[in-house]
Write a protein that holds these residues in place. Structure first.
Motif, PDB file in Angstrom:
ATOM      1  N   LEU A   1       8.444 -29.291  -3.666  1.00 28.18           N
ATOM      2  CA  LEU A   1       8.820 -30.121  -4.948  1.00 28.18           C
ATOM      3  C   LEU A   1       8.076 -31.292  -5.079  1.00 28.18           C
ATOM      4  O   LEU A   1       7.750 -31.760  -6.200  1.00 28.18           O
ATOM      5  CB  LEU A   1      10.319 -30.044  -5.127  1.00 28.18           C
ATOM      6  N   LEU A   2       8.063 -32.232  -3.891  1.00 24.36           N
ATOM      7  CA  LEU A   2       7.316 -33.672  -4.088  1.00 24.36           C
ATOM      8  C   LEU A   2       5.940 -33.343  -4.381  1.00 24.36           C
ATOM      9  O   LEU A   2       5.000 -33.847  -5.038  1.00 24.36           O
ATOM     10  CB  LEU A   2       7.637 -34.245  -2.818  1.00 24.36           C
ATOM     11  N   VAL A   3       5.119 -32.278  -3.566  1.00 24.98           N
ATOM     12  CA  VAL A   3       3.864 -32.197  -3.784  1.00 24.98           C
ATOM     13  C   VAL A   3       3.526 -31.696  -5.097  1.00 24.98           C
ATOM     14  O   VAL A   3       2.580 -31.939  -5.760  1.00 24.98           O
ATOM     15  CB  VAL A   3       3.291 -31.010  -2.633  1.00 24.98           C
ATOM     16  N   TYR A   4       4.470 -30.628  -5.692  1.00 20.38           N
ATOM     17  CA  TYR A   4       4.130 -30.166  -6.948  1.00 20.38           C
ATOM     18  C   TYR A   4       4.455 -31.198  -8.127  1.00 20.38           C
ATOM     19  O   TYR A   4       3.581 -31.288  -8.982  1.00 20.38           O
ATOM     20  CB  TYR A   4       5.131 -29.029  -7.170  1.00 20.38           C
ATOM     21  N   ASN A   5       5.115 -32.078  -7.895  1.00 16.98           N
ATOM     22  CA  ASN A   5       5.612 -33.213  -8.923  1.00 16.98           C
ATOM     23  C   ASN A   5       4.296 -34.081  -8.838  1.00 16.98           C
ATOM     24  O   ASN A   5       3.747 -34.722  -9.908  1.00 16.98           O
ATOM     25  CB  ASN A   5       6.721 -33.871  -8.600  1.00 16.98           C
TER      26      ASN A   5
ATOM     27  N   MET B   1       1.105 -33.490  -7.904  1.00 13.32           N
ATOM     28  CA  MET B   1       0.111 -32.929  -8.471  1.00 13.32           C
ATOM     29  C   MET B   1       0.191 -32.566  -9.938  1.00 13.32           C
ATOM     30  O   MET B   1      -0.814 -32.770 -10.678  1.00 13.32           O
ATOM     31  CB  MET B   1       0.188 -31.325  -7.847  1.00 13.32           C
ATOM     32  N   THR B   2       1.257 -32.236 -10.413  1.00 11.71           N
ATOM     33  CA  THR B   2       1.449 -32.062 -11.974  1.00 11.71           C
ATOM     34  C   THR B   2       1.029 -33.670 -12.365  1.00 11.71           C
ATOM     35  O   THR B   2       0.514 -33.586 -13.440  1.00 11.71           O
ATOM     36  CB  THR B   2       2.879 -31.843 -12.061  1.00 11.71           C
ATOM     37  N   GLU B   3       1.760 -34.640 -12.129  1.00 14.90           N
ATOM     38  CA  GLU B   3       1.429 -36.109 -12.542  1.00 14.90           C
ATOM     39  C   GLU B   3       0.191 -36.558 -12.542  1.00 14.90           C
ATOM     40  O   GLU B   3      -0.341 -36.902 -13.438  1.00 14.90           O
ATOM     41  CB  GLU B   3       2.298 -36.903 -11.796  1.00 14.90           C
ATOM     42  N   LEU B   4      -0.591 -36.233 -11.330  1.00 20.23           N
ATOM     43  CA  LEU B   4      -1.893 -36.516 -11.123  1.00 20.23           C
ATOM     44  C   LEU B   4      -2.813 -35.752 -12.311  1.00 20.23           C
ATOM     45  O   LEU B   4      -3.634 -36.379 -12.977  1.00 20.23           O
ATOM     46  CB  LEU B   4      -2.587 -36.282 -10.004  1.00 20.23           C
ATOM     47  N   CYS B   5      -2.686 -34.289 -12.414  1.00 23.25           N
ATOM     48  CA  CYS B   5      -3.588 -33.694 -13.396  1.00 23.25           C
ATOM     49  C   CYS B   5      -3.377 -34.094 -14.730  1.00 23.25           C
ATOM     50  O   CYS B   5      -3.945 -34.152 -15.621  1.00 23.25           O
ATOM     51  CB  CYS B   5      -3.213 -32.191 -13.035  1.00 23.25           C
ATOM     52  N   PHE B   6      -1.865 -34.362 -15.013  1.00 24.47           N
ATOM     53  CA  PHE B   6      -1.571 -34.724 -16.433  1.00 24.47           C
ATOM     54  C   PHE B   6      -2.277 -35.919 -16.950  1.00 24.47           C
ATOM     55  O   PHE B   6      -2.732 -36.182 -17.791  1.00 24.47           O
ATOM     56  CB  PHE B   6      -0.211 -34.898 -16.428  1.00 24.47           C
TER      57      PHE B   6
ATOM     58  N   ASP C   1      -6.342 -26.561 -15.446  1.00 30.93           N
ATOM     59  CA  ASP C   1      -6.736 -25.475 -14.561  1.00 30.93           C
ATOM     60  C   ASP C   1      -7.591 -25.967 -13.456  1.00 30.93           C
ATOM     61  O   ASP C   1      -7.464 -25.442 -12.362  1.00 30.93           O
ATOM     62  CB  ASP C   1      -7.373 -24.373 -15.269  1.00 30.93           C
ATOM     63  N   SER C   2      -8.494 -26.708 -13.618  1.00 31.95           N
ATOM     64  CA  SER C   2      -9.739 -26.878 -12.373  1.00 31.95           C
ATOM     65  C   SER C   2      -8.870 -28.116 -11.722  1.00 31.95           C
ATOM     66  O   SER C   2      -8.948 -28.118 -10.241  1.00 31.95           O
ATOM     67  CB  SER C   2     -10.853 -27.552 -13.087  1.00 31.95           C
ATOM     68  N   CYS C   3      -8.158 -28.848 -12.317  1.00 30.46           N
ATOM     69  CA  CYS C   3      -7.554 -30.091 -11.344  1.00 30.46           C
ATOM     70  C   CYS C   3      -6.510 -29.501 -10.533  1.00 30.46           C
ATOM     71  O   CYS C   3      -6.479 -29.624  -9.136  1.00 30.46           O
ATOM     72  CB  CYS C   3      -6.687 -31.013 -12.336  1.00 30.46           C
ATOM     73  N   ALA C   4      -5.701 -28.406 -11.100  1.00 29.14           N
ATOM     74  CA  ALA C   4      -4.617 -27.654 -10.419  1.00 29.14           C
ATOM     75  C   ALA C   4      -5.295 -26.896  -9.252  1.00 29.14           C
ATOM     76  O   ALA C   4      -4.768 -27.110  -8.053  1.00 29.14           O
ATOM     77  CB  ALA C   4      -3.531 -27.043 -11.215  1.00 29.14           C
TER      78      ALA C   4
END
Length: 91
Positions: A5-9, A11-16, A37-40
């Motif tokens: 969950l920490l990695v997912y959060n 990643m979501t924040e960086l890409c957003f 899509d490409s960032c994720a």
């Protein structure tokens, strides 16, 4: 689960932050969606490479730690299975 969950959060924040530039609309624009899509995908590939390296290094680290402490390396042994109780034989 916590690490995932920490990695997912993160990643979501960086890409957003990198991809979404206009908060005036409810839906993403085509450009924002393709950027996300490409960032994720890029971050998932990087995470897979890191996990592959980690999995490759862990056995050596466990062996070194076990040698330092004088205990056998590897997972703990499972307890022996109990012997069946004497009784009538099944057909």
């Amino acid at each position: 689960l916590r690490d995932f969950l920490l990695v997912y959060n993160r990643m979501t924040e960086l890409c957003f932050r990198h991809c979404v530039c206009n908060l005036n609309y409810r839906l993403l624009t085509g450009r924002e969606e393709s950027c996300l899509d490409s960032c994720a995908a890029r971050l998932v590939r990087a995470n897979h490479r890191l996990m592959g390296a980690y999995v490759g290094l862990v056995p050596a680290l466990l062996q070194r730690r076990a040698a330092e402490h004088g205990t056998p390396a590897g997972p703990p042994a499972l307890p022996a299975a109990p012997e069946p109780a004497p009784g009538p034989a099944e057909p």
